[in-house]
Design a protein around this motif. Structure first.
Motif, PDB file in Angstrom:
ATOM      1  N   LYS A  28       0.828  -1.206   0.000  1.00 27.80           N
ATOM      2  CA  LYS A  28       0.000   0.000   0.000  1.00 27.80           C
ATOM      3  C   LYS A  28       0.865   1.260   0.000  1.00 27.80           C
ATOM      4  CE  LYS A  28      -3.836   2.165   2.419  1.00 27.80           C
ATOM      5  NZ  LYS A  28      -4.801   2.053   3.518  1.00 27.80           N
ATOM      6  N   GLU A  29       1.922   1.264   0.798  1.00 29.93           N
ATOM      7  CA  GLU A  29       2.807   2.426   0.857  1.00 29.93           C
ATOM      8  C   GLU A  29       3.565   2.614  -0.459  1.00 29.93           C
ATOM      9  OE1 GLU A  29       3.676   2.256   5.671  1.00 29.93           O
ATOM     10  OE2 GLU A  29       4.889   1.061   4.302  1.00 29.93           O
ATOM     11  N   LEU A  30       4.020   1.496  -1.051  1.00 31.35           N
ATOM     12  CA  LEU A  30       4.697   1.591  -2.346  1.00 31.35           C
ATOM     13  C   LEU A  30       3.734   2.101  -3.411  1.00 31.35           C
ATOM     14  CD1 LEU A  30       7.250   1.135  -4.047  1.00 31.35           C
ATOM     15  CD2 LEU A  30       6.354  -1.138  -4.554  1.00 31.35           C
ATOM     16  N   ALA A  31       2.516   1.594  -3.399  1.00 31.12           N
ATOM     17  CA  ALA A  31       1.511   2.055  -4.361  1.00 31.12           C
ATOM     18  C   ALA A  31       1.313   3.567  -4.236  1.00 31.12           C
ATOM     19  CB  ALA A  31       0.191   1.326  -4.135  1.00 31.12           C
ATOM     20  N   ASN A  32       1.294   4.062  -3.020  1.00 28.91           N
ATOM     21  CA  ASN A  32       1.166   5.500  -2.783  1.00 28.91           C
ATOM     22  C   ASN A  32       2.358   6.257  -3.373  1.00 28.91           C
ATOM     23  OD1 ASN A  32      -0.016   7.873  -1.564  1.00 28.91           O
ATOM     24  ND2 ASN A  32       1.624   7.753  -0.066  1.00 28.91           N
ATOM     25  N   GLU A  33       3.559   5.751  -3.168  1.00 26.21           N
ATOM     26  CA  GLU A  33       4.766   6.406  -3.689  1.00 26.21           C
ATOM     27  C   GLU A  33       4.794   6.420  -5.216  1.00 26.21           C
ATOM     28  OE1 GLU A  33       7.071   8.166  -2.052  1.00 26.21           O
ATOM     29  OE2 GLU A  33       5.857   7.782  -0.278  1.00 26.21           O
ATOM     30  N   LEU A  34       4.303   5.358  -5.838  1.00 25.87           N
ATOM     31  CA  LEU A  34       4.323   5.258  -7.300  1.00 25.87           C
ATOM     32  C   LEU A  34       3.060   5.814  -7.943  1.00 25.87           C
ATOM     33  CD1 LEU A  34       5.819   1.660  -7.752  1.00 25.87           C
ATOM     34  CD2 LEU A  34       7.012   3.856  -7.725  1.00 25.87           C
ATOM     35  N   SER A  35       2.107   6.247  -7.136  1.00 30.82           N
ATOM     36  CA  SER A  35       0.812   6.767  -7.621  1.00 30.82           C
ATOM     37  C   SER A  35       0.075   5.749  -8.476  1.00 30.82           C
ATOM     38  CB  SER A  35       1.012   8.076  -8.394  1.00 30.82           C
ATOM     39  OG  SER A  35       1.580   9.052  -7.567  1.00 30.82           O
ATOM     40  N   VAL A  36       0.046   4.512  -7.988  1.00 30.24           N
ATOM     41  CA  VAL A  36      -0.708   3.442  -8.638  1.00 30.24           C
ATOM     42  C   VAL A  36      -1.523   2.724  -7.571  1.00 30.24           C
ATOM     43  CG1 VAL A  36       1.001   3.102 -10.475  1.00 30.24           C
ATOM     44  CG2 VAL A  36       1.145   1.731  -8.401  1.00 30.24           C
ATOM     45  N   SER A  37      -2.387   1.811  -7.993  1.00 31.57           N
ATOM     46  CA  SER A  37      -3.200   1.057  -7.037  1.00 31.57           C
ATOM     47  C   SER A  37      -2.420  -0.157  -6.512  1.00 31.57           C
ATOM     48  CB  SER A  37      -4.483   0.572  -7.714  1.00 31.57           C
ATOM     49  OG  SER A  37      -4.165  -0.379  -8.718  1.00 31.57           O
ATOM     50  N   VAL A  38      -2.907  -0.708  -5.411  1.00 29.06           N
ATOM     51  CA  VAL A  38      -2.306  -1.923  -4.860  1.00 29.06           C
ATOM     52  C   VAL A  38      -2.481  -3.070  -5.859  1.00 29.06           C
ATOM     53  CG1 VAL A  38      -2.413  -3.610  -2.968  1.00 29.06           C
ATOM     54  CG2 VAL A  38      -2.646  -1.175  -2.478  1.00 29.06           C
ATOM     55  N   SER A  39      -3.586  -3.070  -6.591  1.00 26.23           N
ATOM     56  CA  SER A  39      -3.800  -4.092  -7.624  1.00 26.23           C
ATOM     57  C   SER A  39      -2.710  -4.016  -8.697  1.00 26.23           C
ATOM     58  CB  SER A  39      -5.163  -3.913  -8.288  1.00 26.23           C
ATOM     59  OG  SER A  39      -6.191  -4.123  -7.372  1.00 26.23           O
ATOM     60  N   SER A  40      -2.305  -2.816  -9.041  1.00 26.07           N
ATOM     61  CA  SER A  40      -1.216  -2.654 -10.012  1.00 26.07           C
ATOM     62  C   SER A  40       0.078  -3.224  -9.459  1.00 26.07           C
ATOM     63  CB  SER A  40      -1.024  -1.189 -10.375  1.00 26.07           C
ATOM     64  OG  SER A  40      -2.127  -0.699 -11.084  1.00 26.07           O
ATOM     65  N   ILE A  41       0.348  -2.973  -8.178  1.00 26.44           N
ATOM     66  CA  ILE A  41       1.549  -3.529  -7.548  1.00 26.44           C
ATOM     67  C   ILE A  41       1.498  -5.053  -7.614  1.00 26.44           C
ATOM     68  CG2 ILE A  41       2.833  -3.767  -5.377  1.00 26.44           C
ATOM     69  CD1 ILE A  41       3.104  -0.981  -6.656  1.00 26.44           C
ATOM     70  N   ASN A  42       0.342  -5.637  -7.312  1.00 30.51           N
ATOM     71  CA  ASN A  42       0.197  -7.096  -7.389  1.00 30.51           C
ATOM     72  C   ASN A  42       0.450  -7.605  -8.810  1.00 30.51           C
ATOM     73  OD1 ASN A  42      -0.388  -7.495  -4.648  1.00 30.51           O
ATOM     74  ND2 ASN A  42      -2.561  -7.101  -4.971  1.00 30.51           N
ATOM     75  N   ASN A  43      -0.064  -6.884  -9.796  1.00 29.16           N
ATOM     76  CA  ASN A  43       0.167  -7.271 -11.190  1.00 29.16           C
ATOM     77  C   ASN A  43       1.641  -7.168 -11.555  1.00 29.16           C
ATOM     78  OD1 ASN A  43      -2.516  -7.830 -11.726  1.00 29.16           O
ATOM     79  ND2 ASN A  43      -2.962  -5.764 -12.442  1.00 29.16           N
ATOM     80  N   TYR A  44       2.304  -6.108 -11.109  1.00 28.68           N
ATOM     81  CA  TYR A  44       3.734  -5.943 -11.387  1.00 28.68           C
ATOM     82  C   TYR A  44       4.546  -7.078 -10.763  1.00 28.68           C
ATOM     83  CZ  TYR A  44       2.474  -1.109 -12.635  1.00 28.68           C
ATOM     84  OH  TYR A  44       1.911   0.005 -13.196  1.00 28.68           O
ATOM     85  N   ILE A  45       4.154  -7.500  -9.558  1.00 28.22           N
ATOM     86  CA  ILE A  45       4.846  -8.612  -8.906  1.00 28.22           C
ATOM     87  C   ILE A  45       4.677  -9.878  -9.731  1.00 28.22           C
ATOM     88  CG2 ILE A  45       4.809 -10.143  -6.889  1.00 28.22           C
ATOM     89  CD1 ILE A  45       4.180  -7.634  -5.193  1.00 28.22           C
ATOM     90  N   CYS A  46       3.460 -10.143 -10.186  1.00 26.19           N
ATOM     91  CA  CYS A  46       3.195 -11.346 -11.000  1.00 26.19           C
ATOM     92  C   CYS A  46       3.978 -11.312 -12.310  1.00 26.19           C
ATOM     93  CB  CYS A  46       1.705 -11.473 -11.304  1.00 26.19           C
ATOM     94  SG  CYS A  46       0.728 -11.943  -9.882  1.00 26.19           S
ATOM     95  N   GLN A  47       4.071 -10.142 -12.922  1.00 27.40           N
ATOM     96  CA  GLN A  47       4.767  -9.988 -14.194  1.00 27.40           C
ATOM     97  C   GLN A  47       6.273  -9.870 -14.012  1.00 27.40           C
ATOM     98  OE1 GLN A  47       3.010  -6.538 -16.010  1.00 27.40           O
ATOM     99  NE2 GLN A  47       0.981  -7.474 -16.139  1.00 27.40           N
ATOM    100  N   GLY A  48       6.692  -9.484 -12.806  1.00 29.50           N
ATOM    101  CA  GLY A  48       8.116  -9.326 -12.525  1.00 29.50           C
ATOM    102  C   GLY A  48       8.729  -8.080 -13.140  1.00 29.50           C
ATOM    103  N   ILE A  49       7.909  -7.074 -13.381  1.00 26.47           N
ATOM    104  CA  ILE A  49       8.425  -5.841 -13.998  1.00 26.47           C
ATOM    105  C   ILE A  49       7.873  -4.611 -13.282  1.00 26.47           C
ATOM    106  CG2 ILE A  49       8.727  -6.790 -16.306  1.00 26.47           C
ATOM    107  CD1 ILE A  49       6.036  -5.442 -17.020  1.00 26.47           C
ATOM    108  N   GLY A  50       8.589  -3.509 -13.393  1.00 24.76           N
ATOM    109  CA  GLY A  50       8.078  -2.218 -12.983  1.00 24.76           C
ATOM    110  C   GLY A  50       8.042  -1.924 -11.499  1.00 24.76           C
ATOM    111  N   ILE A  51       8.744  -2.711 -10.677  1.00 23.33           N
ATOM    112  CA  ILE A  51       8.764  -2.437  -9.244  1.00 23.33           C
ATOM    113  C   ILE A  51      10.161  -2.661  -8.684  1.00 23.33           C
ATOM    114  CG2 ILE A  51       6.342  -2.976  -8.773  1.00 23.33           C
ATOM    115  CD1 ILE A  51       7.305  -5.722  -7.796  1.00 23.33           C
ATOM    116  N   PRO A  52      10.435  -2.076  -7.516  1.00 23.28           N
ATOM    117  CA  PRO A  52      11.729  -2.319  -6.878  1.00 23.28           C
ATOM    118  C   PRO A  52      11.845  -3.763  -6.399  1.00 23.28           C
ATOM    119  CG  PRO A  52      10.502  -0.547  -5.774  1.00 23.28           C
ATOM    120  CD  PRO A  52       9.615  -1.136  -6.797  1.00 23.28           C
ATOM    121  N   GLN A  53      13.063  -4.193  -6.108  1.00 27.88           N
ATOM    122  CA  GLN A  53      13.259  -5.527  -5.551  1.00 27.88           C
ATOM    123  C   GLN A  53      12.502  -5.625  -4.234  1.00 27.88           C
ATOM    124  OE1 GLN A  53      17.509  -5.915  -5.243  1.00 27.88           O
ATOM    125  NE2 GLN A  53      17.666  -6.746  -7.295  1.00 27.88           N
TER     126      GLN A  53
END
Length: 83
Positions: A28-53
Protein backbone atom coordinates in the motif's frame (compact mmCIF):
# COMPACT_ATOMS: atom_id res chain seq x y z
CA UNK A 1 23.89 21.28 -14.09
CA UNK A 2 24.23 17.51 -13.82
CA UNK A 3 23.08 15.81 -10.62
CA UNK A 4 24.54 12.40 -9.86
CA UNK A 5 22.41 9.30 -9.41
CA UNK A 6 24.03 8.75 -6.01
CA UNK A 7 22.98 12.20 -4.78
CA UNK A 8 19.41 11.69 -5.98
CA UNK A 9 19.34 8.24 -4.36
CA UNK A 10 20.57 9.67 -1.03
CA UNK A 11 17.99 12.45 -1.14
CA UNK A 12 15.12 10.05 -1.87
CA UNK A 13 16.33 7.60 0.79
CA UNK A 14 16.42 10.36 3.41
CA UNK A 15 12.95 11.57 2.41
CA UNK A 16 11.44 8.07 2.59
CA UNK A 17 13.19 7.33 5.88
CA UNK A 18 11.95 10.57 7.41
CA UNK A 19 8.37 10.05 6.26
CA UNK A 20 7.95 6.35 7.04
CA UNK A 21 10.45 5.95 9.91
CA UNK A 22 11.04 2.26 9.10
CA UNK A 23 13.27 0.13 6.89
CA UNK A 24 10.68 -1.26 4.46
CA UNK A 25 7.40 -0.34 2.79
CA UNK A 26 4.20 -2.32 2.39
CA UNK A 27 2.41 -2.79 -0.93
CA UNK A 28 0.00 0.00 0.00
CA UNK A 29 2.81 2.43 0.86
CA UNK A 30 4.70 1.59 -2.35
CA UNK A 31 1.51 2.06 -4.36
CA UNK A 32 1.17 5.50 -2.78
CA UNK A 33 4.77 6.41 -3.69
CA UNK A 34 4.32 5.26 -7.30
CA UNK A 35 0.81 6.77 -7.62
CA UNK A 36 -0.71 3.44 -8.64
CA UNK A 37 -3.20 1.06 -7.04
CA UNK A 38 -2.31 -1.92 -4.86
CA UNK A 39 -3.80 -4.09 -7.62
CA UNK A 40 -1.22 -2.65 -10.01
CA UNK A 41 1.55 -3.53 -7.55
CA UNK A 42 0.20 -7.10 -7.39
CA UNK A 43 0.17 -7.27 -11.19
CA UNK A 44 3.73 -5.94 -11.39
CA UNK A 45 4.85 -8.61 -8.91
CA UNK A 46 3.19 -11.35 -11.00
CA UNK A 47 4.77 -9.99 -14.19
CA UNK A 48 8.12 -9.33 -12.52
CA UNK A 49 8.42 -5.84 -14.00
CA UNK A 50 8.08 -2.22 -12.98
CA UNK A 51 8.76 -2.44 -9.24
CA UNK A 52 11.73 -2.32 -6.88
CA UNK A 53 13.26 -5.53 -5.55
CA UNK A 54 11.12 -6.99 -2.78
CA UNK A 55 11.21 -9.67 -0.11
CA UNK A 56 8.51 -12.24 0.38
CA UNK A 57 7.87 -13.07 4.03
CA UNK A 58 6.84 -16.73 4.20
CA UNK A 59 6.33 -19.51 1.66
CA UNK A 60 2.58 -19.31 1.08
CA UNK A 61 1.17 -18.10 -2.22
CA UNK A 62 -0.33 -15.07 -0.51
CA UNK A 63 2.68 -14.39 1.75
CA UNK A 64 3.37 -10.85 2.86
CA UNK A 65 5.62 -8.79 0.58
CA UNK A 66 7.83 -5.94 1.76
CA UNK A 67 9.97 -3.49 -0.17
CA UNK A 68 13.22 -2.48 1.54
CA UNK A 69 13.36 1.30 1.58
CA UNK A 70 16.86 1.34 0.08
CA UNK A 71 15.59 -0.63 -2.94
CA UNK A 72 12.66 1.75 -3.34
CA UNK A 73 15.01 4.76 -3.23
CA UNK A 74 17.29 3.18 -5.87
CA UNK A 75 14.32 2.37 -8.10
CA UNK A 76 12.88 5.88 -7.80
CA UNK A 77 16.25 7.54 -8.47
CA UNK A 78 16.65 5.62 -11.73
CA UNK A 79 13.02 6.29 -12.65
CA UNK A 80 13.48 10.04 -12.09
CA UNK A 81 16.57 10.13 -14.31
CA UNK A 82 14.74 8.32 -17.13
CA UNK A 83 11.65 10.50 -16.90
Amino acid sequence: MKISTLKINETILKDLSDRYNKSSLTKKELANELSVSVSSINNYICQGIGIPQYKKIGNAKNARVIFPIINVASYLSVTILVA
